[in-house]
Design a protein around this motif. Structure first.
Motif, PDB file in Angstrom:
ATOM      1  N   ALA A 123       0.830  -1.208   0.000  1.00 54.95           N
ATOM      2  CA  ALA A 123       0.000   0.000   0.000  1.00 54.95           C
ATOM      3  C   ALA A 123       0.867   1.262   0.000  1.00 54.95           C
ATOM      4  O   ALA A 123       0.591   2.213  -0.747  1.00 54.95           O
ATOM      5  N   ILE A 124       1.957   1.280   0.806  1.00 55.19           N
ATOM      6  CA  ILE A 124       2.839   2.448   0.869  1.00 55.19           C
ATOM      7  C   ILE A 124       3.573   2.640  -0.455  1.00 55.19           C
ATOM      8  O   ILE A 124       3.717   3.761  -0.957  1.00 55.19           O
ATOM      9  N   SER A 125       4.020   1.537  -1.062  1.00 57.04           N
ATOM     10  CA  SER A 125       4.756   1.632  -2.336  1.00 57.04           C
ATOM     11  C   SER A 125       3.848   2.157  -3.451  1.00 57.04           C
ATOM     12  O   SER A 125       4.318   2.840  -4.359  1.00 57.04           O
ATOM     13  N   ASN A 126       2.556   1.855  -3.371  1.00 53.75           N
ATOM     14  CA  ASN A 126       1.617   2.345  -4.390  1.00 53.75           C
ATOM     15  C   ASN A 126       1.366   3.841  -4.265  1.00 53.75           C
ATOM     16  O   ASN A 126       0.825   4.454  -5.191  1.00 53.75           O
ATOM     17  N   LEU A 127       1.735   4.411  -3.116  1.00 54.36           N
ATOM     18  CA  LEU A 127       1.537   5.848  -2.925  1.00 54.36           C
ATOM     19  C   LEU A 127       2.615   6.662  -3.619  1.00 54.36           C
ATOM     20  O   LEU A 127       2.473   7.880  -3.777  1.00 54.36           O
ATOM     21  N   HIS A 128       3.700   6.006  -3.992  1.00 56.17           N
ATOM     22  CA  HIS A 128       4.841   6.732  -4.583  1.00 56.17           C
ATOM     23  C   HIS A 128       4.428   7.412  -5.875  1.00 56.17           C
ATOM     24  O   HIS A 128       3.794   6.822  -6.752  1.00 56.17           O
ATOM     25  N   SER A 129       4.783   8.668  -5.990  1.00 55.52           N
ATOM     26  CA  SER A 129       4.450   9.461  -7.174  1.00 55.52           C
ATOM     27  C   SER A 129       5.715   9.737  -7.969  1.00 55.52           C
ATOM     28  O   SER A 129       6.815   9.882  -7.406  1.00 55.52           O
ATOM     29  N   ASP A 130       5.571   9.845  -9.272  1.00 56.80           N
ATOM     30  CA  ASP A 130       6.725  10.136 -10.137  1.00 56.80           C
ATOM     31  C   ASP A 130       7.258  11.544  -9.921  1.00 56.80           C
ATOM     32  O   ASP A 130       8.397  11.860 -10.281  1.00 56.80           O
ATOM     33  N   ASN A 131       6.407  12.423  -9.337  1.00 53.08           N
ATOM     34  CA  ASN A 131       6.824  13.815  -9.136  1.00 53.08           C
ATOM     35  C   ASN A 131       7.791  13.973  -7.961  1.00 53.08           C
ATOM     36  O   ASN A 131       8.423  15.015  -7.807  1.00 53.08           O
ATOM     37  N   ILE A 132       7.836  12.942  -7.110  1.00 54.75           N
ATOM     38  CA  ILE A 132       8.683  13.005  -5.917  1.00 54.75           C
ATOM     39  C   ILE A 132       9.757  11.927  -6.023  1.00 54.75           C
ATOM     40  O   ILE A 132       9.463  10.765  -6.304  1.00 54.75           O
ATOM     41  N   SER A 133      10.984  12.305  -5.768  1.00 60.66           N
ATOM     42  CA  SER A 133      12.094  11.351  -5.847  1.00 60.66           C
ATOM     43  C   SER A 133      12.097  10.437  -4.630  1.00 60.66           C
ATOM     44  O   SER A 133      11.457  10.719  -3.616  1.00 60.66           O
TER      45      SER A 133
END
Length: 1123
Positions: free
Chosen positions: A973-983
């Motif tokens: 669930a946490i990994s799915n929150l990762h956005s391409d806009n944030i490194s």
């Protein structure tokens, strides 16, 4: 000369051809009458002028002079020819058939053939069949209203294409004109054949009246009864006119009515003809021409004879017969059906018990089938064309199921024991029939060469038979023998025959018997089809369905309902090679009817089954411990003699009282339901599967399918979920109900051979998914929604608190009455019951929904961190400087919000952990041999292993309820929150600052009066203790995703949190720091729950003495009661 005529062959071929042409004409009529199947040229608006012109000018159509009316045909002449060619060719088949019939009838007249149904049965039957078939073809042709348009448009297009008219068109159009009034034309054609037709019909005067008897006479003669003469039970059933005994009444009536209409002059000349004709007129109102096309016999007869002079008395006879039929006919046939129901049932029971009797008593079977079929077909055609009568109930039979059922049973019995029948008749043919036939031939004074060769071949064929052929399962084929016998009948029936059959009646008696016996050997299926095929029901689908629903409403008929779908298997036998298109239509109709009937039977059965289950569930409910409170209370009062029973007060019955009966005749509701279930299940014994054209239909699968749907609905209904009031049944109550239903369902196996275990597994497995196979909500969805919307929502607002001591959630003490008691839905027993119901799949769905809520909170927390990034970075770097920390805290915003959201995450994860633990307990109980290896596997995993392998194993063990150091679902669930806009580095920074944020805001919790630690509950009154779970699991998941050291970061968090909490000791205002000790315990809980932190780490940064004093202070206020 007579041998050259080939009368037998021509009759056989023309009858077969005539049936095909008749079916083709009926199909064309039906096709043209229905808007959906009507030929395109008849529905095209552009073709309307041409069609009107052709109909008006037919047959003399000027194709050249009036081209303006035919322009639409001119434009698409090839399409018109293609669309109408098959119809044109079909009408040419009628001409060809008519020419051959004319020729054959004239030949038979010239030969002055002798006809007698009791002597030369096959020859006479074929002759009369040809006459009625030919007449039916002509009548059907005249009923096709579009025939002129179809033929005219084809010929028009043909002439436009080829420059000349089709060579067959003049004859075809002339035939249409000649048969504008078909009956008058037909009577003219048959005038020369009156003698032969009348002779053939008059041979029925002994057969037809004997068959056309009222039920009272059948009953007094004990017709079809094997038990009426026990001493003669093993005697072979035979007579001089074997085939006449099972000859269809409808066929004979068709011969008589149509025959005397064509040769009406014999009615005035012969009293015997009149008597036979009037008897047929009294038998009903309609005769079948083909399929569902009928002939209104009284109207047609009256209209035809009224047009001739000298027939006024016959017209009066018709009216008299019609009046008699209106008053009496319905009742006569109703009584016949009533008699046949009992007679055919008795016959089946005896033969099923003693199948050896099928050999000598085979004739009884075919008679029973033929008589029953006649009554079924009579009712069907009269129900669809019901006359005006004062007793319409005579044309309604709500017990038709029983008659059809035993017809099917008898058919099945004959097929099952075909080798018994063959073994009997092969000996009969070889050891009796061959000898009798040989003696008969020897006693003939004259025996010409051709006839002698045929009869000698009969004897030699029969004499060569042996029982070993049956034992070796050899295929028998006596068609050649029967055709030779038909040839012999033709040779010996012509005038001045060398061997006149009417002078040697012993020969036909023996040969008719032999013919029946040979049919028992090689054409049992054909004979069963001839005597019991009711495919006409497929063409009266409305009547057929009505009969089914009438029978299904009768209690005593439920056990026979399977006869209706079984009859649908007959429909594939009614086709003809000349009309293959009809078979496609019949296939769809047969399947539709069969499925409709099976669905309805399954619906009735499943309703009764589930009603019984519901009753058993109610009885099971009465046995629950909560219902014994009243009994215990009453017993206690009686013991203390505090209450005296009021006069007239009715004592409450104890569970089980319903089973105590003084009189067995008292029938309870459950008794009635079991009786209905027995009746319905017994109907499934008729057949295990049905063959409908190329489809195999299994009736029990419909029952399982219906039970599956209904049981799913029942389970959802038992959950009692109300979205408005947020009420739901306790999981333990639902589980108890499910077990009661399952136990009752398993009793179904004692009634019928169905796999109840498979059914229950399918239904319960569907309930573990968010939606069932039909898209309906399941208990998994309902309980997920309820726990999220009711229990956890209130827990988020601290109206319900997590109680680690009792491992459940409990309600806070408030002034208002709670909607439900949280512990009744969240204690170990309830969550174990939930795990039993929805299993691993269901709890995974619950977990996924919980994770969605967790990630929503994490997203909001990250926003708060971003808002305070600079402040948090400074606090992280200056945590050991109290003065700077104090000033930085004042700049920090949203601290309470952050802690509230972390608490919500902790509450959700705590509930999830409780559910997983209960799932683990349930799985250990059900499959310990699976759980053991998984338990070993989770201990083998090392932190040094590849993280992907580790997560895969953790996901496996987590699915069966094991608690993992790193929660794989939370990691995903946490990994799915990762956005391409944030490194990745930025994400890591936010994660670190989030822990700093939580650590530095912990001291603010002392201001909340609900932050008090309750020893009774083992946690804080505002669910603050759930922060420990949230911090540990969230940190482990975030740093696993970012591939960082979890232990080090948690140690940093502990150091920072300890430092900020120690600064609370510098605050001397007691009121402000009222709950300081409770907050100190939170730090201890974080370490206790963490697999990465130790007590040594805690002591290195936070004095143990403070924890000891904190525990002493919070426990000091707790009152201990010693019993």
């Amino acid at each position: 000369m007579d041998y050259q005529q080939k009368l037998a062959e021509k009759l056989t071929i023309l009858n077969e051809r005539g049936n095909g042409v008749l079916i083709r004409m009926n199909y064309i009529k039906k096709t043209c009458a229905q808007p959906k199947t009507r030929p395109s040229i008849l529905t095209d608006k552009g073709m309307e002028p041409a069609i009107k012109y052709i109909n008006k000018k037919f047959p003399n159509i000027d194709f050249r002079g009036n081209i303006q009316n035919l322009t639409s045909i001119q434009r698409q002449k090839s399409e018109v020819m293609t669309a109408t060619a098959s119809y044109y060719d079909s009408f040419l088949d009628v001409i060809e058939f008519r020419d051959h019939v004319y020729e054959l009838l004239n030949t038979i007249d010239a030969c002055q053939c002798f006809f007698d149904i009791t002597i030369n049965f096959d020859f006479t039957k074929n002759y009369l069949d040809l006459i009625t078939t030919y007449t039916s073809v002509i009548i059907m042709l005249c009923r096709i209203e579009e025939k002129k348009a179809l033929v005219g448009t084809y010929n028009c297009a043909y002439e436009m294409t080829n420059g000349n008219s089709d060579s067959s068109y003049p004859r075809l159009s002339q035939m249409f004109v000649e048969y504008e009034h078909p009956w008058k034309k037909l009577t003219e054609e048959f005038g020369p054949h009156t003698r032969c037709v009348t002779t053939a019909l008059m041979s029925l005067k002994m057969v037809y009246p004997r068959r056309n008897l009222p039920a009272e006479q059948w009953r007094s003669a004990q017709l079809l009864s094997l038990l009426s003469a026990p001493a003669a039970m093993l005697d072979p059933a035979c007579c001089d006119t074997m085939a006449c005994e099972y000859l269809s009444m409808e066929v004979m009536e068709r011969w008589i009515i149509i025959g005397f209409l064509l040769c009406h002059s014999s009615l005035n000349a012969n009293q015997a003809s009149q008597d036979l004709w009037k008897m047929a007129l009294r038998s009903g109102f309609n005769l079948t021409l083909t399929r569902d096309e009928v002939l209104n016999i009284h109207k047609v007869s009256e209209d035809l004879l009224d047009s001739f002079k000298g027939y006024s008395k016959r017209v009066a006879d018709i009216k008299e017969c019609r009046d008699y039929t209106v008053v009496n006919c319905g009742a006569i046939h109703r009584e016949r059906r009533q008699f046949l129901r009992g007679a055919i049932k008795e016959l089946f029971i005896v033969l099923e018990d003693e199948p050896g009797l099928l050999g000598p008593k085979a004739l009884f079977v075919f008679m029973a089938l033929s008589f029953s079929r006649d009554e079924v077909l009579w009712l069907v055609r009269h129900s669809d064309n019901m006359p005006k009568t004062k007793t319409p109930e005579d044309y309604i039979d709500n017990q038709m199921a029983e008659l059809l059922f035993y017809m099917e049973k008898l058919r099945g019995l004959m097929k099952k024991h075909i080798h018994v029948v063959q073994r009997y008749h092969v000996q009969y043919l070889a050891q009796f029939d061959a000898l009798v036939l040989n003696d008969t031939i020897q006693n003939m004074y004259v025996c010409p060469e051709e006839e002698s060769v045929l009869m000698s071949s009969f004897v030699s064929t029969l004499s060569a038979l042996s029982v070993k052929q049956v034992e070796n399962k050899e295929e028998f084929d006596f068609r050649a023998l029967r055709l030779d016998w038909l040839r012999l009948q033709a040779y010996t029936s012509v005038n001045k025959a060398n061997l006149p059959i009417k002078d040697y009646t012993d020969l036909p008696k023996v040969m008719n018997l032999i013919q029946f016996h040979t049919r028992m050997m090689d054409s049992m299926e054909e004979l069963l089809h001839e005597t019991s095929e009711v495919s006409i029901l497929g063409f009266y689908s409305r009547v057929f369905e009505k009969m089914f629903y009438q029978s299904s409403e009768e209690m005593t008929m439920k056990q026979y309902l399977m006869a209706f779908p079984a009859v649908c298997s007959h429909f594939s036998q009614c086709g003809h090679p000349l009309c293959p298109e009809e078979l496609d239509v019949m296939e769809k109709k047969s399947l539709r009817l069969c499925v409709t009937f099976l669905e309805q039977i399954a619906k009735l059965t499943s309703s009764v089954v589930l009603d019984i289950c519901a009753e058993q569930c109610n009885l099971n409910e009465q046995l629950k411990p909560k219902h014994c409170a009243e009994t215990i209370s009453a017993a206690h009062h009686r013991k203390q003699k505090k209450s005296v029973a009021k006069k007239g007060e009715i004592q409450k019955e104890k569970p089980g009282a319903e089973s105590l009966r003084k009189d067995r005749t008292i029938v309870t509701n459950v008794d009635k339901m079991h009786l209905i279930l027995t009746e319905l299940c017994s109907c499934y014994s008729l057949c295990s599967d049905l063959s409908i054209f190329n489809h195999i239909v299994v009736p029990t699968e419909f029952l399982i399918s219906h039970l599956e749907i209904r049981l799913s609905e029942v389970i959802v209904r038992m959950a009692n979920y109300n979205q408005t009031t947020q009420e739901i049944a306790r999981p333990s109550d639902l589980l108890a109900g499910l077990r009661a239903y399952t136990a009752s369902l398993h009793s179904l196996s004692s009634y019928i051979n169905v796999d109840v275990t498979r059914l229950v597994k399918n239904v319960l497995l569907q309930q573990t998914q968010p939606l069932d196979s039909h898209g309906g909500q399941t208990v998994t969805t309902l309980y997920t929604n309820w726990f999220l919307e009711s229990l956890l929502r209130q827990a988020s607002n601290a109206l319900i608190i997590h109680c680690p001591t009792m491992q459940c959630f409990v309600n806070q003490t408030t002034d208002s009455e709670p909607g439900f008691r949280a512990e009744e839905f969240s204690d170990v027993s309830e969550l174990q019951a939930l795990a039993e119901i929805i299993g691993s799949y269901g709890l995974k769905f619950v977990s996924d929904n919980l994770m969605w809520h967790v990630t929503s909170q994490v997203t909001e927390l990250k926003k708060l961190v971003v808002e305070n990034t600079d402040t948090l970075v400074q606090m992280k770097n200056n945590f050991d400087k109290p003065e700077e920390m104090t000033s930085l805290k004042k700049r920090l915003t949203g601290g309470e919000n952050a802690l509230k959201r972390m608490t919500i995450i902790g509450v959700i994860l705590s509930f999830r952990s409780m559910a997983k633990n209960c799932l683990n307990d349930v799985l250990w109980k059900h499959c310990p041999y699976l759980m053991g290896p998984l338990d070993c596997l989770r201990h083998i995993i090392s932190p040094d292993d590849d993280i992907k392998v580790t997560l895969s194993v953790l996901e496996l063990v987590s699915a069966v309820g094991y608690t993992c150091d790193i929660d794989p679902a939370l990691v995903t669930a946490i990994s799915n929150l990762h956005s391409d806009n944030i490194s990745i580095d930025e994400e890591y920074k936010l994660s670190c600052l989030l822990l700093v944020y939580i650590a530095v805001t912990l001291p603010t919790l002392v201001l909340d009066p609900n932050s008090f630690y309750s020893r009774e509950n083992g946690g804080h009154n505002n669910n603050l203790h759930c922060l420990a779970t949230a911090v540990n699991q969230l940190a482990a998941a975030m740093f696993t995703v970012q591939k960082k050291n979890i232990k080090q970061h948690l140690k940093d968090f502990l150091l920072l949190a300890s430092s900020t909490l120690l600064q609370l000791g510098q605050n001397v205002e007691k009121m402000e720091c009222k709950n300081r000790e409770s907050i100190y315990l939170l730090l201890h809980m974080i370490v206790e729950e963490s697999p990465f932190l130790t007590q040594d780490m805690l002591e290195s940064c936070f004095p143990y003495v403070l924890l000891r004093n904190a525990y002493r202070d919070v426990y000091k206020s707790f009152i201990v009661t010693l019993g």
